[in-house]
Scaffold this active site. Structure first.
Site, short mmCIF file in Angstrom:
data_model
loop_
_atom_site.label_atom_id
_atom_site.label_comp_id
_atom_site.label_asym_id
_atom_site.label_seq_id
_atom_site.Cartn_x
_atom_site.Cartn_y
_atom_site.Cartn_z
N SER A 216 3.23 -2.35 10.29
CA SER A 216 4.68 -2.44 10.53
C SER A 216 5.28 -3.78 10.13
O SER A 216 6.17 -4.29 10.80
CB SER A 216 4.99 -2.12 11.99
OG SER A 216 4.66 -0.77 12.27
N GLY B 184 2.53 2.01 10.68
CA GLY B 184 3.55 3.04 10.54
C GLY B 184 4.25 3.40 11.84
O GLY B 184 4.96 4.40 11.90
N GLU C 67 -6.50 4.93 7.78
CA GLU C 67 -6.23 6.36 7.53
C GLU C 67 -7.45 7.02 6.91
O GLU C 67 -7.74 8.19 7.19
CB GLU C 67 -4.98 6.50 6.65
CG GLU C 67 -3.72 6.20 7.46
CD GLU C 67 -2.60 5.54 6.68
OE1 GLU C 67 -2.62 5.59 5.45
OE2 GLU C 67 -1.71 4.96 7.33
N GLY D 209 2.81 -1.21 4.17
CA GLY D 209 2.95 0.19 3.76
C GLY D 209 4.40 0.52 3.49
O GLY D 209 4.95 0.24 2.43
N GLY D 210 5.07 1.11 4.50
CA GLY D 210 6.43 1.63 4.35
C GLY D 210 7.40 0.69 3.66
O GLY D 210 8.15 1.11 2.76
N HIS E 176 -9.45 1.59 4.79
CA HIS E 176 -8.15 1.69 5.44
C HIS E 176 -8.26 2.64 6.63
O HIS E 176 -8.98 3.64 6.57
CB HIS E 176 -7.08 2.19 4.46
CG HIS E 176 -5.71 2.10 5.04
ND1 HIS E 176 -5.23 3.05 5.91
CD2 HIS E 176 -4.74 1.17 4.93
CE1 HIS E 176 -4.00 2.70 6.30
NE2 HIS E 176 -3.69 1.55 5.71
N ASN F 47 0.87 -1.17 0.00
CA ASN F 47 0.00 0.00 0.00
C ASN F 47 0.90 1.22 0.00
O ASN F 47 1.55 1.51 0.99
CB ASN F 47 -0.89 -0.02 1.25
CG ASN F 47 -1.69 1.25 1.42
OD1 ASN F 47 -1.80 2.06 0.50
ND2 ASN F 47 -2.26 1.46 2.60
N TRP F 48 0.96 1.89 -1.15
CA TRP F 48 1.89 3.02 -1.29
C TRP F 48 1.36 4.32 -0.68
O TRP F 48 2.08 5.31 -0.62
CB TRP F 48 2.23 3.24 -2.76
CG TRP F 48 3.21 2.24 -3.30
CD1 TRP F 48 3.82 1.22 -2.61
CD2 TRP F 48 3.72 2.17 -4.63
NE1 TRP F 48 4.66 0.53 -3.44
CE2 TRP F 48 4.62 1.08 -4.68
CE3 TRP F 48 3.49 2.92 -5.80
CZ2 TRP F 48 5.30 0.74 -5.86
CZ3 TRP F 48 4.17 2.57 -6.96
CH2 TRP F 48 5.06 1.50 -6.99
N LYS F 49 0.11 4.34 -0.30
CA LYS F 49 -0.48 5.55 0.30
C LYS F 49 -0.21 6.78 -0.59
O LYS F 49 -0.24 6.66 -1.80
CB LYS F 49 0.04 5.73 1.73
CG LYS F 49 -0.09 4.43 2.54
CD LYS F 49 0.24 4.57 3.99
CE LYS F 49 0.08 3.21 4.65
NZ LYS F 49 0.18 3.27 6.08
N GLU G 30 -5.66 -4.84 10.45
CA GLU G 30 -4.59 -3.87 10.67
C GLU G 30 -4.88 -3.08 11.95
O GLU G 30 -5.64 -2.10 11.91
CB GLU G 30 -4.52 -2.90 9.50
CG GLU G 30 -4.20 -3.54 8.17
CD GLU G 30 -3.55 -2.55 7.21
OE1 GLU G 30 -2.42 -2.79 6.81
OE2 GLU G 30 -4.18 -1.53 6.89
P1 PGA Z 1 2.87 0.10 7.50
O1 PGA Z 1 1.43 0.37 6.87
O2 PGA Z 1 3.34 -1.21 6.93
O3 PGA Z 1 3.71 1.26 7.06
O4 PGA Z 1 2.69 0.02 8.97
C1 PGA Z 1 0.49 -0.67 6.70
C2 PGA Z 1 -0.78 -0.15 6.08
O5 PGA Z 1 -1.18 0.98 6.36
O6 PGA Z 1 -1.42 -0.86 5.29
#
Ligand code: PGA
Length: 251
Positions: free
Chosen positions: A213, A173, A97, A234-235, A95, A9-11, A167
């Site tokens: 994470s 993150g 966010e 994500g990251g 998600h 997930n590149w956000k 999640e």
């Molecule tokens: P993260 O993000 O791996 O950076 O914690 C996961 C996500 O939001 O899907």
């Protein structure tokens, strides 16, 4: 048998040019994933969807959000037919966010999931509790409500296509991942909840991922358990070598 899934997930990261640079290096990663029966996916920003769709082969390219209506006066939104027109068949829904910053409620998620399935697309539905809810031992209550309200009243065959991602919000993150034991416990609970709603045949078909994470050095501890079907990352999915390392850690 459910396949393992590695989904990035590149956000709100990467320009088109950066996405293209990533795409150029993916054939060797895709080859490796195919040899080991792992499904790869990436959810880039809207602007990079077409770039990645055209520039890659063998990776599921997903939108990070959709509107549930086909068209209309909704400034800033993108509809399912627009995504289908460029060959996109998967979308993240709910998600954390978007739940936090964009008022994405379970009801809204449900409308989007219904529309996606009616259009033969795959919803990747994210659920998870906040730190406050975790500390108050409300995880199961929260996740159960998210699953029931988001995934209610769906066609059984269509439901089998849904991917769920657990999640915990406090782990996204932050570097504070949920332990594999917590992830297994909640993912098993989600599968049981789906079983209560749709029966065992359906619940056994649904893929359920862990996210929060996930890094190359911890992904194996999650995916080694057959209850966890994959990871939403994500990251650590942003750099191509890190994405490759995530894959090599699970094959
Ligand atoms: P993260 O993000 O791996 O950076 O914690 C996961 C996500 O939001 O899907």
């Amino acid at each position: 048998m459910r396949k393992k899934i590695l989904f990035g997930n590149w956000k709100m990261n990467k320009t088109n040019e950066e996405a293209l640079a990533f795409a150029k290096v993916t054939p060797s990663i895709v080859k490796l994933a195919k040899e080991h029966d792992v499904i790869l996916g990436i959810a880039p920003s809207y602007l990079a969807l077409e770039t990645l769709k055209k520039g890659t082969e063998g990776i599921v390219i997903a939108a990070q959000n959709v509107h549930y209506l086909d068209h209309g006066a909704y400034t800033g939104e993108v509809s399912i037919p627009m995504l289908k027109a460029i060959g996109i068949d998967t979308a993240l829904i709910g998600h954390s966010e978007r739940r936090t910053y964009d008022n994405e409620t379970n009801e809204k998620c449900h409308l989007k999931i219904v529309s996606l399935l009616q259009n033969d697309m795959v919803p990747l539905y994210c659920v998870g509790e906040t730190l406050e809810q975790f500390n108050a031992k409300k995880t199961k209550e929260i996740v159960e409500t998210q699953v029931i309200e988001g995934l209610k009243d769906l066609d059984e065959e269509a439901m089998k296509k849904v991917i769920v991602a657990y999640e915990p919000v406090w782990s996204i993150g932050t570097g504070l991942n949920a332990s594999p034991e917590i992830a297994i416990d909640i993912i098993s609970f989600i599968r049981k909840t789906i079983e209560k709603m749709y029966g065992k045949d359906v619940s056994e078909a649904v893929h359920i991922l862990y996210g929060g994470s996930v890094k190359p050095n911890n992904i194996h501890s999650y995916l080694a358990n057959e209850e966890i079907d994959g990871a939403l990352v994500g990251g650590a999915s942003l750099e191509v070598e890190s994405f490759r390392a995530l894959l090599t850690a699970i094959i």
